[in-house]
Design an enzyme around this catalytic site. Structure first.
Site, PDB file in Angstrom:
ATOM      1  N   ASP A  38      56.209  -0.996   5.383  1.00  0.00           N
ATOM      2  CA  ASP A  38      55.349  -0.183   4.521  1.00  0.00           C
ATOM      3  C   ASP A  38      55.158  -0.860   3.167  1.00  0.00           C
ATOM      4  OD1 ASP A  38      54.655   3.073   5.100  1.00  0.00           O
ATOM      5  OD2 ASP A  38      54.260   2.338   3.057  1.00  0.00           O
ATOM      6  N   ASP A  64      52.566  -5.485   2.451  1.00  0.00           N
ATOM      7  CA  ASP A  64      51.163  -5.071   2.465  1.00  0.00           C
ATOM      8  C   ASP A  64      50.548  -5.729   3.698  1.00  0.00           C
ATOM      9  OD1 ASP A  64      48.437  -4.810   2.186  1.00  0.00           O
ATOM     10  OD2 ASP A  64      48.403  -5.299   0.050  1.00  0.00           O
ATOM     11  N   TYR A 156      35.695   4.420   6.177  1.00  0.00           N
ATOM     12  CA  TYR A 156      36.768   4.849   7.086  1.00  0.00           C
ATOM     13  C   TYR A 156      36.254   4.891   8.534  1.00  0.00           C
ATOM     14  CZ  TYR A 156      40.753   7.532   8.848  1.00  0.00           C
ATOM     15  OH  TYR A 156      41.855   7.949   9.561  1.00  0.00           O
ATOM     16  N   LYS A 160      37.581   2.542  11.707  1.00  0.00           N
ATOM     17  CA  LYS A 160      38.221   3.100  12.906  1.00  0.00           C
ATOM     18  C   LYS A 160      37.405   2.784  14.170  1.00  0.00           C
ATOM     19  CE  LYS A 160      41.899   4.818  10.950  1.00  0.00           C
ATOM     20  NZ  LYS A 160      43.219   4.190  11.210  1.00  0.00           N
TER      21      LYS A 160
HETATM   22  P1  NAI Z   1      49.948   8.730   5.518  1.00  0.00           P
HETATM   23  O1  NAI Z   1      49.137   8.504   4.292  1.00  0.00           O
HETATM   24  O2  NAI Z   1      50.921   9.844   5.553  1.00  0.00           O
HETATM   25  O3  NAI Z   1      50.745   7.412   5.908  1.00  0.00           O
HETATM   26  C1  NAI Z   1      50.160   6.140   5.884  1.00  0.00           C
HETATM   27  C2  NAI Z   1      51.238   5.111   5.610  1.00  0.00           C
HETATM   28  O4  NAI Z   1      50.635   3.813   5.575  1.00  0.00           O
HETATM   29  C3  NAI Z   1      51.924   5.313   4.255  1.00  0.00           C
HETATM   30  O5  NAI Z   1      53.321   5.221   4.386  1.00  0.00           O
HETATM   31  C4  NAI Z   1      51.377   4.186   3.405  1.00  0.00           C
HETATM   32  O6  NAI Z   1      52.248   3.766   2.380  1.00  0.00           O
HETATM   33  C5  NAI Z   1      51.175   3.110   4.472  1.00  0.00           C
HETATM   34  N1  NAI Z   1      50.247   2.062   4.041  1.00  0.00           N
HETATM   35  C6  NAI Z   1      49.045   2.243   3.436  1.00  0.00           C
HETATM   36  N2  NAI Z   1      48.519   1.061   3.127  1.00  0.00           N
HETATM   37  C7  NAI Z   1      49.393   0.113   3.557  1.00  0.00           C
HETATM   38  C8  NAI Z   1      49.399  -1.296   3.512  1.00  0.00           C
HETATM   39  N3  NAI Z   1      48.388  -2.000   2.957  1.00  0.00           N
HETATM   40  N4  NAI Z   1      50.447  -1.965   4.042  1.00  0.00           N
HETATM   41  C9  NAI Z   1      51.492  -1.268   4.590  1.00  0.00           C
HETATM   42  N5  NAI Z   1      51.533   0.067   4.641  1.00  0.00           N
HETATM   43  C10 NAI Z   1      50.495   0.750   4.138  1.00  0.00           C
HETATM   44  O7  NAI Z   1      48.869   8.859   6.685  1.00  0.00           O
HETATM   45  P2  NAI Z   1      48.906   9.457   8.147  1.00  0.00           P
HETATM   46  O8  NAI Z   1      48.085  10.663   8.159  1.00  0.00           O
HETATM   47  O9  NAI Z   1      50.279   9.491   8.686  1.00  0.00           O
HETATM   48  O10 NAI Z   1      48.050   8.331   8.898  1.00  0.00           O
HETATM   49  C11 NAI Z   1      48.592   7.363   9.755  1.00  0.00           C
HETATM   50  C12 NAI Z   1      47.458   6.744  10.557  1.00  0.00           C
HETATM   51  O11 NAI Z   1      46.778   7.750  11.287  1.00  0.00           O
HETATM   52  C13 NAI Z   1      46.385   6.074   9.695  1.00  0.00           C
HETATM   53  O12 NAI Z   1      45.952   4.897  10.340  1.00  0.00           O
HETATM   54  C14 NAI Z   1      45.264   7.102   9.674  1.00  0.00           C
HETATM   55  O13 NAI Z   1      44.014   6.509   9.456  1.00  0.00           O
HETATM   56  C15 NAI Z   1      45.391   7.669  11.056  1.00  0.00           C
HETATM   57  N6  NAI Z   1      44.812   8.990  11.231  1.00  0.00           N
HETATM   58  C16 NAI Z   1      45.187  10.026  10.406  1.00  0.00           C
HETATM   59  C17 NAI Z   1      44.676  11.297  10.628  1.00  0.00           C
HETATM   60  C18 NAI Z   1      45.007  12.459   9.775  1.00  0.00           C
HETATM   61  O14 NAI Z   1      44.291  13.469   9.845  1.00  0.00           O
HETATM   62  N7  NAI Z   1      46.068  12.432   8.973  1.00  0.00           N
HETATM   63  C19 NAI Z   1      43.749  11.533  11.741  1.00  0.00           C
HETATM   64  C20 NAI Z   1      43.394  10.372  12.499  1.00  0.00           C
HETATM   65  C21 NAI Z   1      43.951   9.149  12.261  1.00  0.00           C
HETATM   66  C1  1HS Z   2      41.619  11.280   8.855  1.00  0.00           C
HETATM   67  C2  1HS Z   2      41.417  11.304  10.280  1.00  0.00           C
HETATM   68  O1  1HS Z   2      41.161  10.051  10.809  1.00  0.00           O
HETATM   69  C3  1HS Z   2      40.469  12.310  10.791  1.00  0.00           C
HETATM   70  S1  1HS Z   2      38.880  12.278  10.089  1.00  0.00           S
HETATM   71  C4  1HS Z   2      38.350  13.859  10.709  1.00  0.00           C
HETATM   72  C5  1HS Z   2      38.044  14.772   9.633  1.00  0.00           C
HETATM   73  S2  1HS Z   2      37.425  16.265  10.166  1.00  0.00           S
HETATM   74  O2  1HS Z   2      36.085  16.353   9.605  1.00  0.00           O
HETATM   75  O3  1HS Z   2      37.420  16.429  11.592  1.00  0.00           O
HETATM   76  O4  1HS Z   2      38.283  17.294   9.581  1.00  0.00           O
END
Ligand code: NAI
Ligand code: 1HS
Length: 255
Positions: A38, A64, A156, A160
């Site tokens: 991370d 990173d 974004y 994706k």
């Molecule tokens: P989060 O924000 O809780 O966790 C993301 C993690 O990635 C954090 O620990 C952050 O420090 C780390 N990170 C960010 N940039 C970085 C870098 N350059 N190098 C290393 N680490 C880095 O997010 P969450 O929700 O757990 O998301 C995880 C994955 O799921 C992401 O790829 C996100 O796009 C994807 N996702 C999230 C959704 C949501 O609704 N939360 C829905 C669909 C996909």
């Molecule tokens: C952040 C994650 O990739 C989901 S984007 C979907 C947003 S929403 O409009 O379905 O709430």
């Protein structure tokens, strides 16, 4: 508790928070040795302490994922720590940004593509040589945002959609070399920092109801629901699953 991942070595990017942390925790509980990677140093320390308190064999790596030289260096270190092997890579690190094409600054566009797409490419590139020796599996993080358009999330959505494309491409190249590549495409997961960030852009009743109306199941998802699907993809039970963009979204993309 099953021991599906006993003897396995797993690396999870973005493993200090949110879904990455939950995935690391579950893999560890089911027997894997885990490396969490991370950019957030304080969260890495905190996550490591929590995982060790659960008796999980974990090592943290500050990185990173957009930095090519350091990705190569850190993966060399963690693969050495795992005695030259790596069985599971979860490319979970990601960031979100908001704006239409017109009002997304180039810098923001580049950063979103760098973390979400280039980070996935770089970490995979550094993991694959070790995986080729003993077999392995890679799970990339797509999103419903890579399948359908989400208002005001140009960079974004583009990142994706590209991750889904890269997943299918890698799946074709590497399956005959014993590496299964898939991606998970979650719908809105409300219990992570990113989920809260997105919902926080407009938390009015109107906006929230509009968002919820896109989900036939009538609610948003939870980290544990994505983790269960990722662990399935990482397990031998998914031996015929290859190149899949696995939507776990309460029916959002079926609507
Ligand atoms: P989060 O924000 O809780 O966790 C993301 C993690 O990635 C954090 O620990 C952050 O420090 C780390 N990170 C960010 N940039 C970085 C870098 N350059 N190098 C290393 N680490 C880095 O997010 P969450 O929700 O757990 O998301 C995880 C994955 O799921 C992401 O790829 C996100 O796009 C994807 N996702 C999230 C959704 C949501 O609704 N939360 C829905 C669909 C996909
Ligand atoms: C952040 C994650 O990739 C989901 S984007 C979907 C947003 S929403 O409009 O379905 O709430």
């Amino acid at each position: 508790m099953s021991n599906r991942f006993a003897g396995k070595h797993a690396a999870i990017t973005g493993g200090a928070n949110g879904m990455g942390f939950e995935i690391a925790r579950r893999l560890g509980i089911e027997g894997a040795r885990v490396a969490i990677i991370d950019i957030d140093e304080a969260a890495l320390t905190n996550a490591t302490n929590i995982l060790r308190a659960d008796a999980i064999d974990v090592k943290a790596y500050l990185l990173d994922v957009t930095d090519p030289d350091n990705v190569a260096l850190i993966f060399a270190q963690l693969i050495e720590h795992f005695s030259g092997t790596l069985d599971i890579l979860v490319n979970n690190a990601g960031i979100a940004d908001f704006g239409s094409v017109e009002n997304t600054e180039t810098e923001a566009w580049n950063r979103v593509l760098a973390v979400n797409l280039t980070g996935t490419y770089l970490c995979s590139k550094s993991a694959i040589p070790a995986m080729k020796k003993t077999g392995g599996t890679i799970i990339n993080f797509g999103s419903v945002a890579g399948v359908v358009g989400i208002a005001n999330m140009a960079a974004y959505c583009a990142s994706k959609a590209a991750v889904i494309g890269l997943t299918k491409q890698m799946a074709v190249d590497y399956i005959r070399q014993g590496i299964r590549v898939n991606c998970i495409c979650p719908g809105m997961i409300a219990d992570t920092d990113m989920g809260r960030q997105i919902l926080g852009t407009d938390s009015s009743d109107l906006a929230m109801n509009l968002r919820l109306s896109k989900y036939p199941i009538g609610r948003f998802g939870k980290s544990e629901e994505i983790t269960a699907a990722v662990l399935f993809l990482a397990s031998d039970e998914a031996s015929f699953v290859c190149g899949s963009a696995f939507t776990v979204d309460g029916g959002m993309t079926a609507l």
